[in-house]
Design a protein around this motif. Structure first.
Motif, PDB file in Angstrom:
ATOM      1  N   TYR A 229       0.840  -1.187   0.000  1.00  0.00           N
ATOM      2  CA  TYR A 229       0.000   0.000   0.000  1.00  0.00           C
ATOM      3  C   TYR A 229       0.884   1.250   0.000  1.00  0.00           C
ATOM      4  N   GLU A 230       0.980   1.891  -1.164  1.00  0.00           N
ATOM      5  CA  GLU A 230       1.737   3.138  -1.249  1.00  0.00           C
ATOM      6  C   GLU A 230       1.035   4.241  -0.456  1.00  0.00           C
ATOM      7  N   SER A 231      -0.298   4.317  -0.579  1.00  0.00           N
ATOM      8  CA  SER A 231      -1.114   5.194   0.259  1.00  0.00           C
ATOM      9  C   SER A 231      -1.873   4.311   1.237  1.00  0.00           C
ATOM     10  N   PRO A 232      -1.877   4.642   2.526  1.00  0.00           N
ATOM     11  CA  PRO A 232      -2.477   3.747   3.524  1.00  0.00           C
ATOM     12  C   PRO A 232      -3.957   3.489   3.276  1.00  0.00           C
ATOM     13  N   ARG A 233      -4.373   2.279   3.569  1.00  0.00           N
ATOM     14  CA  ARG A 233      -5.784   1.913   3.627  1.00  0.00           C
ATOM     15  C   ARG A 233      -6.206   2.009   5.082  1.00  0.00           C
ATOM     16  N   LYS A 234      -7.301   2.715   5.334  1.00  0.00           N
ATOM     17  CA  LYS A 234      -7.724   2.884   6.723  1.00  0.00           C
ATOM     18  C   LYS A 234      -9.241   2.815   6.807  1.00  0.00           C
ATOM     19  N   MET A 235      -9.729   2.039   7.776  1.00  0.00           N
ATOM     20  CA  MET A 235     -11.153   1.936   8.039  1.00  0.00           C
ATOM     21  C   MET A 235     -11.350   2.030   9.550  1.00  0.00           C
ATOM     22  N   VAL A 236     -12.026   3.094  10.001  1.00  0.00           N
ATOM     23  CA  VAL A 236     -12.204   3.341  11.427  1.00  0.00           C
ATOM     24  C   VAL A 236     -13.687   3.521  11.719  1.00  0.00           C
ATOM     25  N   GLY A 237     -14.199   2.742  12.653  1.00  0.00           N
ATOM     26  CA  GLY A 237     -15.568   2.908  13.117  1.00  0.00           C
ATOM     27  C   GLY A 237     -15.570   3.260  14.593  1.00  0.00           C
ATOM     28  N   TYR A 238     -16.473   4.139  14.991  1.00  0.00           N
ATOM     29  CA  TYR A 238     -16.502   4.588  16.384  1.00  0.00           C
ATOM     30  C   TYR A 238     -17.943   4.815  16.820  1.00  0.00           C
ATOM     31  N   GLY A 239     -18.236   4.446  18.062  1.00  0.00           N
ATOM     32  CA  GLY A 239     -19.548   4.706  18.636  1.00  0.00           C
ATOM     33  C   GLY A 239     -19.431   5.001  20.117  1.00  0.00           C
ATOM     34  N   ARG A 240     -20.219   5.943  20.592  1.00  0.00           N
ATOM     35  CA  ARG A 240     -20.215   6.298  22.012  1.00  0.00           C
ATOM     36  C   ARG A 240     -21.629   6.675  22.434  1.00  0.00           C
ATOM     37  N   ALA A 241     -22.020   6.225  23.629  1.00  0.00           N
ATOM     38  CA  ALA A 241     -23.336   6.555  24.181  1.00  0.00           C
ATOM     39  C   ALA A 241     -23.174   6.925  25.650  1.00  0.00           C
ATOM     40  N   SER A 242     -23.960   7.893  26.092  1.00  0.00           N
ATOM     41  CA  SER A 242     -23.925   8.303  27.496  1.00  0.00           C
ATOM     42  C   SER A 242     -25.326   8.713  27.933  1.00  0.00           C
ATOM     43  N   ALA A 243     -25.585   8.565  29.230  1.00  0.00           N
ATOM     44  CA  ALA A 243     -26.862   8.977  29.809  1.00  0.00           C
ATOM     45  C   ALA A 243     -26.597   9.522  31.203  1.00  0.00           C
ATOM     46  N   ASN A 244     -27.304  10.608  31.566  1.00  0.00           N
ATOM     47  CA  ASN A 244     -27.087  11.266  32.845  1.00  0.00           C
ATOM     48  C   ASN A 244     -28.420  11.644  33.483  1.00  0.00           C
ATOM     49  N   TYR A 245     -28.450  11.543  34.795  1.00  0.00           N
ATOM     50  CA  TYR A 245     -29.595  12.018  35.573  1.00  0.00           C
ATOM     51  C   TYR A 245     -29.073  13.037  36.573  1.00  0.00           C
ATOM     52  N   GLU A 246     -29.702  14.227  36.612  1.00  0.00           N
ATOM     53  CA  GLU A 246     -29.222  15.304  37.481  1.00  0.00           C
ATOM     54  C   GLU A 246     -30.384  15.916  38.241  1.00  0.00           C
ATOM     55  N   ASP A 247     -30.146  16.194  39.539  1.00  0.00           N
ATOM     56  CA  ASP A 247     -31.129  16.841  40.402  1.00  0.00           C
ATOM     57  C   ASP A 247     -30.378  17.785  41.328  1.00  0.00           C
ATOM     58  N   ASP A 248     -31.089  18.384  42.269  1.00  0.00           N
ATOM     59  CA  ASP A 248     -30.451  19.339  43.169  1.00  0.00           C
ATOM     60  C   ASP A 248     -29.347  18.688  43.993  1.00  0.00           C
ATOM     61  N   TRP A 249     -29.488  17.406  44.281  1.00  0.00           N
ATOM     62  CA  TRP A 249     -28.503  16.721  45.109  1.00  0.00           C
ATOM     63  C   TRP A 249     -27.221  16.370  44.367  1.00  0.00           C
ATOM     64  N   GLY A 250     -27.263  16.360  43.032  1.00  0.00           N
ATOM     65  CA  GLY A 250     -26.086  15.993  42.264  1.00  0.00           C
ATOM     66  C   GLY A 250     -26.465  15.323  40.964  1.00  0.00           C
ATOM     67  N   LYS A 251     -25.628  14.424  40.495  1.00  0.00           N
ATOM     68  CA  LYS A 251     -25.905  13.754  39.222  1.00  0.00           C
ATOM     69  C   LYS A 251     -25.191  12.409  39.179  1.00  0.00           C
ATOM     70  N   ILE A 252     -25.706  11.534  38.313  1.00  0.00           N
ATOM     71  CA  ILE A 252     -25.106  10.233  38.086  1.00  0.00           C
ATOM     72  C   ILE A 252     -25.187   9.931  36.599  1.00  0.00           C
ATOM     73  N   GLY A 253     -24.151   9.279  36.077  1.00  0.00           N
ATOM     74  CA  GLY A 253     -24.125   9.023  34.646  1.00  0.00           C
ATOM     75  C   GLY A 253     -23.494   7.689  34.312  1.00  0.00           C
ATOM     76  N   ILE A 254     -23.741   7.252  33.096  1.00  0.00           N
ATOM     77  CA  ILE A 254     -23.164   6.025  32.570  1.00  0.00           C
ATOM     78  C   ILE A 254     -22.706   6.292  31.144  1.00  0.00           C
ATOM     79  N   PHE A 255     -21.610   5.666  30.739  1.00  0.00           N
ATOM     80  CA  PHE A 255     -21.119   5.859  29.371  1.00  0.00           C
ATOM     81  C   PHE A 255     -20.508   4.565  28.864  1.00  0.00           C
ATOM     82  N   GLY A 256     -20.472   4.443  27.556  1.00  0.00           N
ATOM     83  CA  GLY A 256     -19.822   3.317  26.908  1.00  0.00           C
ATOM     84  C   GLY A 256     -19.350   3.723  25.523  1.00  0.00           C
ATOM     85  N   ALA A 257     -18.248   3.153  25.078  1.00  0.00           N
ATOM     86  CA  ALA A 257     -17.696   3.508  23.767  1.00  0.00           C
ATOM     87  C   ALA A 257     -16.992   2.301  23.174  1.00  0.00           C
TER      88      ALA A 257
END
Length: 672
Positions: A229-257
């Motif tokens: 390969y004189e010029s590189p072959r590249k294939m990149v896939g990416y995914g990320r998800a996050s969810a958060n709950y927030e109230d007066d007391w603070g917040k909590i969240g979860i993420f994955g990628a």
């Protein structure tokens, strides 16, 4: 005219030529002083109020630059050097203040991204769609961020939807690029967010594909032809998800990628014609929990727990008749990290932060006898003191790290203090100073690797052994900077730094009488890095421009030769950019340019690479109530024009493998 004088002369000429016409690619949505940053002190503060200097790249900057990955997004910062893929390591590399990528810590929302076999992060796998802004802190940051932060920290802040009434937003982009070589690239991405009074979530996905360009070459060993390969072959896939709950007391969240990359590029077999193909396959998966509890307006607790895995497979393929050979190496990293912090606003003049961190790193693979692991337990604290009605801020801090005895490694303890200060006698002037001790623990590769480099001849045929008795590298660093605003339109910045490194880890030849040659990792000698940068920004109405110059020196001490220049450091670097909103048409036109001086190929040697010069320009237009943006961009506009060839006579295109040449991209973004 000697080399240095000639380099400075040519660099200055480029600067004067490009600065008036080159682009910064944005019409800022927010004033810089209103941007909230967290990286300098793990606390929220505006850019202007941050005690340490923080460079911020906003989402508008990223969109207008045409960047698709983290490395592309930061490459126009004058003090940050991004070098492209090579045969030895087919990933982009980010270096700062004379430290290479293994000494620059990459974070996503304050959580470290797991690295590759050498300790560096595969930054080309991190897409920009999820990014709200990028915060860059240069200089030793080990007191807050631990090992691997001797050179600095790059913290990616992800996009987050706001609370309030329920709402759904989405955007998507599609870009097609055509290269002069006939190669092409397709980039597709999409982001969706949903939010309500207490709940918010975000999902991001991207797919980046370049088929590369294959070529045949005569392979002297077999007398046959080899496809690569004189010029590189590249294939990149990416995914990320996050969810958060927030109230007066603070917040909590979860993420994955999750990210997956398949890259094939040219590899030069020592002593023969170039042509072997290196395939580089990676799979990255991470996930975790985040949280914050607000005891009252003055006291809060926060933290995270994350698990991260990184699978790496490298294949060196020389397929040409009877001389064909394939060398395959697999590695799997699995890391666990947890951190808990407490922040206490004691009064208006005193903010105290402390925390604990635990990180377990593990790796196994073909080059390791068994699964190896190391544990690092940390305690850190800092106190922000505001004095003299806010004109002076002082931040003392420290970090204590303990690594218990594990496997074949002995236990060790490290204490890293830091002191930062900011003096702002007026709203237009700010002077910053920071002293910090940095350190870098030996990587699992450096401690346990047994690597057979048997697909090359001569000195390229060797066995490299890890050393479990290595000591941590340590540094003493000083940074100073000044910012001065002139009127409402001009901002000047200047800074300098000096670092002294001991127990530097490097590979040395321990037996050159055998074939293969025997090498091992050892702590040797000492090193220094020093330099500085200057920058100017002008912004008025529809026009904005930036320009910067950075100087970097890095030297290592040898008992026989004395102080020698370290290899692969960019001594002189110039960046320039500007942008203009065209009246009536209401279209943005922008351009940018960067120039890197030649780099020394081998420490103590006399061979240099070519210099590096790159330009780009973008024209964009909003339609349909600003919901659709169409753009056209040109990259490498001067088709690999450079001013000094390497010592071996190779120009920019030949040495850096930029065979694709000038590139034209057409794209569209849709916001709903």
């Amino acid at each position: 005219m000697n080399f240095i004088s000639k380099t400075i002369f040519e660099g200055t000429a480029i600067f004067l030529l490009v600065a008036p016409i080159a682009v910064f690619a944005q019409e800022s949505e927010d004033d810089e002083e209103e941007i909230i940053v967290v990286s300098a002190g793990k606390i929220e503060q505006t850019v202007d109020n941050a005690v340490e200097k923080v460079q911020v790249i906003s989402k508008s900057d990223i969109e207008q630059s045409g960047a698709k990955t983290l490395s592309e997004a930061v490459k126009n910062l004058s003090g940050v050097v991004v070098t492209g893929a090579s045969a030895a390591n087919p990933t982009d590399s980010i270096s700062m203040q004379g430290f290479d990528s293994a000494y620059v810590k990459i974070l996503v929302d304050g959580i470290a991204v797991t690295g590759d076999i050498g300790g560096a992060t595969a930054v080309f796998e991190i897409p920009v769609e999820m990014i709200e802004r990028i915060e860059v802190v240069q200089g030793a940051s080990s007191a807050l961020y631990g090992s691997d932060a001797m050179g600095g920290v790059i913290n990616i802040i992800t996009k987050k939807s706001e609370g309030g009434e329920f709402a759904i937003h989405a955007d998507a982009s599609e870009e097609v690029s055509i290269m002069k070589s006939g190669n092409w690239r397709n980039y597709t991405s999409a982001t969706a967010t949903a939010s309500g009074e207490h709940f918010s979530s975000a999902v991001t996905g991207s797919f980046d594909f370049t088929p590369g360009k294959q070529k045949s070459t005569y392979y002297a060993l077999s007398g046959g032809y080899l496809d690569y390969y004189e010029s590189p072959r590249k294939m990149v896939g990416y995914g990320r998800a996050s969810a958060n709950y927030e109230d007066d007391w603070g917040k909590i969240g979860i993420f994955g990628a999750a990210a997956s990359c398949d890259q094939k590029s040219n590899f030069t077999a020592t002593g023969f014609n170039s042509g072997a193909t290196m395939e580089y396959d990676t799979t990255r998966v991470e996930g975790g929990l985040t949280g914050e509890y607000r005891f009252d307006n003055a006291l809060s607790f926060s933290g995270f727990s994350a698990v991260k895995s990184y699978a790496l497979e490298t294949t060196y393929d020389v397929s040409a008749g009877e001389a064909s050979s394939v060398t395959d190496t697999d590695s799997l990293f699995v890391d666990f990290e947890s951190e808990a912090r407490a922040s206490w606003q004691i009064n208006d003049e005193n903010l105290f932060l402390c925390g604990i961190n635990g990180t377990l790193e593990t790796v196994n693979g073909d080059s390791f006898k068994k699964r190896q692991k190391q544990l690092l337990l940390s305690l850190f604290a800092q106190d922000t003191l505001t004095l003299f009605d806010g004109t002076l801020d002082i931040v003392p801090g420290f970090r204590a790290d303990f690594a218990p005895e594990m496997d074949d490694s002995s236990a060790y303890f490290m204490l890293t203090p830091k002191l930062s200060a900011k003096y702002a006698p007026s709203d237009t002037t700010a002077v910053r100073f920071a002293y910090g001790m940095g350190y870098k623990t030996p990587t699992l590769k450096q401690k346990y690797w047994v690597f057979y480099h048997n697909y090359a001849s001569g000195e390229g045929n060797f066995i490299l052994y890890g050393n479990p008795d290595l000591s941590s590298e340590k540094s003493q660093s000083v940074n100073a900077s000044i910012e001065q605003k002139i009127g409402d339109f001009v901002k000047l910045t200047a800074g300098g730094y000096f670092s002294y490194i001991t127990d530097m880890i490097t590979s040395v030849v321990t037996d050159d009488t055998t074939s293969p040659q025997i090498r091992t990792y050892e702590n040797v000698d000492k090193a220094i890095t020093y330099g500085g940068d200057i920058g100017v920004r002008y912004k008025y109405a529809r026009f904005e421009a930036k320009a910067g110059y950075a100087y970097t020196a890095a030297k290592a001490y040898d008992d026989d030769e004395g102080w020698q220049d370290l290899s692969l450091r960019v001594t002189h670097r110039i960046t320039a950019s500007a942008g203009y909103m065209i009246p009536v048409l209401e279209a943005k036109i922008s351009a940018s340019a960067e120039w890197n001086s030649r780099q020394l190929v081998t420490t103590g040697g006399e061979d240099y690479t070519p210099d590096y010069f790159m330009t780009s320009a973008t024209l964009s237009k909003l339609f349909w109530q600003d919901k659709i943006e169409a753009y056209i961009r040109g990259d490498n506009l001067l088709d690999n024009l450079n001013f000094q060839n390497g010592t071996d006579g190779k120009n920019q295109e030949e040495y850096f493998g930029l065979t694709d040449g000038a590139t034209l991209s057409i794209g569209v973004r849709i916001k709903l």
